[in-house]
Design an enzyme around this catalytic site. Sequence first.
Site, PDB file in Angstrom:
ATOM      1  N   SER A  18      22.199  43.902  27.882  1.00 13.57           N
ATOM      2  CA  SER A  18      21.571  44.361  29.128  1.00 13.57           C
ATOM      3  C   SER A  18      20.119  44.728  28.845  1.00 13.57           C
ATOM      4  O   SER A  18      19.654  44.638  27.708  1.00 13.57           O
ATOM      5  CB  SER A  18      22.315  45.583  29.661  1.00 13.57           C
ATOM      6  OG  SER A  18      21.956  46.720  28.887  1.00 13.57           O
ATOM      7  N   LYS A  19      19.452  45.149  29.897  1.00 12.30           N
ATOM      8  CA  LYS A  19      18.032  45.516  29.790  1.00 12.30           C
ATOM      9  C   LYS A  19      17.761  46.511  28.663  1.00 12.30           C
ATOM     10  O   LYS A  19      16.684  46.509  28.080  1.00 12.30           O
ATOM     11  CB  LYS A  19      17.591  46.162  31.103  1.00 12.30           C
ATOM     12  CG  LYS A  19      17.219  45.166  32.163  1.00 12.30           C
ATOM     13  CD  LYS A  19      16.194  45.812  33.108  1.00 12.30           C
ATOM     14  CE  LYS A  19      15.817  44.869  34.223  1.00 12.30           C
ATOM     15  NZ  LYS A  19      16.846  44.797  35.253  1.00 12.30           N
TER      16      LYS A  19
END
Length: 488
Positions: free
Chosen positions: A253-254
């Site tokens: 994820s980010k």
Amino acid sequence: MDIRVRFAPSPTGWLHVGGARTALYNFLFARRNKGSFILRIEDTDRSRSTEEAIQKIIEDLSWLGLEWDEGPEKGGPFGPYRQTERNSIYHEHLGRLLKSGNAYPCFCMPEEIERQREEALKKKISFRYNRRCRDLNSEERKKMMKINPTPAIRFKTPLLGGDIIFKDKVKGEVRFELSHLDDFVIARADGTPTYNFAVVVDDGTMKITHVIRGDDHLSNTPKQILIYKALGFEIPEFAHLSMILGPDKKRLSKRHGATAIFEFRRLGYIPEAMLNYLALLGWSFDDKTTIFSKDELIEKFSLERVSSNPAVFDPEKLNWLNGYWIRQLSDEELSRRLLPFIKERYGDVSLDKQDFIKLVKLTKERMKHLNEFVDWCYFYFVSKEEFTIDKKELDKLATSDRVELTKILEKVKKALIEVDPWEKTEIEMKLRDVVEKTGLKAKKVFQPVRLAVTGRLVSPPLFESLEILKKKETLTRIEKALAMIKGN
Ligand code: GLU
């Protein structure tokens, strides 16, 4: 049988690593088998889909070099390739399911369904629609039509019990208990098809032979198989790709840094490396070869060697591959690819082609991404007016002795004035003279020069950099540095 595969992104955001890998595996599988690769835009969720996202996805896929044979704009024999343009096709198939008794209108009000859902949640059981409208006769339906003229349409899931079994090309045999499925909605009250229905109608009518996608869709597959059967479509082969984890083994994820393809592009990763890396995220040829060109991937890719274990994203490996692929580019090609990065950082600079190529040659071996080049070569691209010396670095160098620093630079200046012709071996000779005469370590002399002339403590090799910068500008910068040191 002609192999036909598709990449079917929902245009709700950027193309990320996971989607790009799915697209790549579809592309490779199609090319390997001389089949067709189709791009289909799944934009039925109108509130979340944007035109901008479609364009970005197309741009990123093109940048990666994943050319599709059929798709929006390009067209093809089974179009249109955007779901929002396929409404009449969905309606036709919905009509078929209603007619054959495989689907039925559900008049239950959304509030009622919601209430049941909440109740199930409270009791901690999974919600299943109670099938209240499943067996209404035509009289009852007519009556209900008056109360709710916009019914949703539900699929009539067989009540036989038993399992739905399919052989997934990556996961192996997969089983789902039929009794776990309820009569799921295939068209909403507003007439729009749901994902599970639209995807089957599309894959069926587009004659897709292999569905290669992320394993987040594994639990949708039994529902889709039921719809395939009810519509009389041939059921495609399935290959569900395992998820991608970050280095900490949590879902990528980010938090892990760049994950969107455009971010990698902007950081200066090149498509050759990106493709090579994405291919290895879940596939291997022989567990040891790491370098693959696009053509080699096309030649060697197979679904049989796709792992069913989650893949771990390793930024270090990507960096290494990017450095490798950068070094495979010719100096001219690398220069060409660097141009947009230079422009982005420094605006329109007029480039001397020979100097530029020299800089490229000087940095190519060490470069891991294209952005490093624009950092390292700041001294060359920045305008004379905007050139500044990194104050923090200067303070670091000057901590021990400011006077000594001044002395060194004065001596360097004198020595450089004498350099003629202005070329790297002469420059080196004169600077080494200074080292010898002062009895200092070479680094003690060279680092102040580097900082004065390039503004940084990291730059391409020093003597070559001075040569490229030319004598006049080199001396001007040394004087400026001296003024700066004396001034504060
Ligand atoms: N549109 C779906 C997604 O972006 C893909 C559906 C599929 O491949 O079946 O997740």
